[in-house]
Motif scaffolding. Sequence first.
Motif, PDB file in Angstrom:
ATOM      1  N   PRO A  37      51.704  75.869  37.159  1.00  0.00           N
ATOM      2  CA  PRO A  37      52.191  76.679  38.280  1.00  0.00           C
ATOM      3  C   PRO A  37      53.467  76.101  38.870  1.00  0.00           C
ATOM      4  O   PRO A  37      53.714  74.897  38.806  1.00  0.00           O
ATOM      5  N   ASP A  54      55.957  74.854  41.734  1.00  0.00           N
ATOM      6  CA  ASP A  54      55.778  74.153  43.008  1.00  0.00           C
ATOM      7  C   ASP A  54      56.217  74.999  44.191  1.00  0.00           C
ATOM      8  O   ASP A  54      55.776  74.775  45.329  1.00  0.00           O
ATOM      9  N   THR A  55      57.067  75.973  43.940  1.00  0.00           N
ATOM     10  CA  THR A  55      57.630  76.745  45.048  1.00  0.00           C
ATOM     11  C   THR A  55      57.177  78.205  45.048  1.00  0.00           C
ATOM     12  O   THR A  55      56.808  78.744  46.081  1.00  0.00           O
ATOM     13  N   GLY A  71      54.679  79.584  42.971  1.00  0.00           N
ATOM     14  CA  GLY A  71      53.275  79.802  42.692  1.00  0.00           C
ATOM     15  C   GLY A  71      53.061  80.619  41.443  1.00  0.00           C
ATOM     16  O   GLY A  71      53.876  80.592  40.511  1.00  0.00           O
ATOM     17  N   VAL A  87      46.298  78.553  43.420  1.00  0.00           N
ATOM     18  CA  VAL A  87      47.742  78.507  43.218  1.00  0.00           C
ATOM     19  C   VAL A  87      48.183  77.216  42.546  1.00  0.00           C
ATOM     20  O   VAL A  87      49.065  77.223  41.678  1.00  0.00           O
ATOM     21  N   ARG A  88      47.585  76.091  42.904  1.00  0.00           N
ATOM     22  CA  ARG A  88      48.056  74.789  42.433  1.00  0.00           C
ATOM     23  C   ARG A  88      47.383  74.317  41.156  1.00  0.00           C
ATOM     24  O   ARG A  88      47.861  73.345  40.552  1.00  0.00           O
ATOM     25  N   THR A  89      46.293  74.973  40.750  1.00  0.00           N
ATOM     26  CA  THR A  89      45.539  74.446  39.604  1.00  0.00           C
ATOM     27  C   THR A  89      45.268  75.494  38.531  1.00  0.00           C
ATOM     28  O   THR A  89      44.339  75.353  37.731  1.00  0.00           O
TER      29      THR A  89
END
Length: 265
Positions: A116, A118-119, A121, A141-143
């Motif tokens: 994903p 970093d900004t 998503g 979103v992060r994983t």
Amino acid sequence: ASHAAPLLMTTTGKCFARKNVQTSRFSRIRGLTMMQSAHCEQVLQMEEECRVVIADTPELVSECLRLRYQVYCLEKGFEPGCNGLETDMFDEKARHVLLIHRASGEPIGTVRVIPPSDTVGLDDFPMAQACPSGLLNDLPVRTTGEISRFAVSKQRRVSCGASTMIRLALMQGILRLSVDLGLTHWCAIMEPILLRLLQRNSIHFAPLGPLVEYHGMRQPSYADIGRVLNRTRYEQSDNWDYVTIGGSLWRDSARTPTADHLLFA
């Protein structure tokens, strides 16, 4: 002196006895002899003929792009390609897997995992361009990582065991990358036939919305990695052993990735 057949340690963490020169017997695996288990024979063939490689050098990534050119440009005509490579804007941050035939050094299959942004998503994933807006909103979103460019050349697949094992080998590579990236979920836009083939191996993706048009009808899909692997272990434990490298990549009890896979890099 011992007259036992020499042992071969495979990446599943199991010891298989090689064929003795004077006999055609194999050691027993999970209560079945090798002669009785076609799947175990396929695992051995895959281990001996091919290796799953994380493409972590420019040279290996170029091999992935060349194989993708063969599949997506020449065989399927989906992409134009350029100078014998098939690439796009997402390859720079993607992580790539390569399945290589040991004897010839020829690439057999490839796939990539896109982490994903970093900004931005998940809206920055390639599949977001082909799917309805907001389709990925319910995924972490992060994983969450996107699986794409799952490619096996028609010209080369016959030289490396059964197609089933090639798919499982690429899934093993996907899991290795997912552990490195700290992913908990996968998303993908796949041909329905590939989803069915993976389901036969007890690797189940869930549909995410309706079919969409993208080089033909494709199914947006997602998977909770832990749940997928738990189900695979329950339904087809041999496949779980192979994909998770005998459980070293993913501990079922904790449902969290481990770092033991570094031993097999």
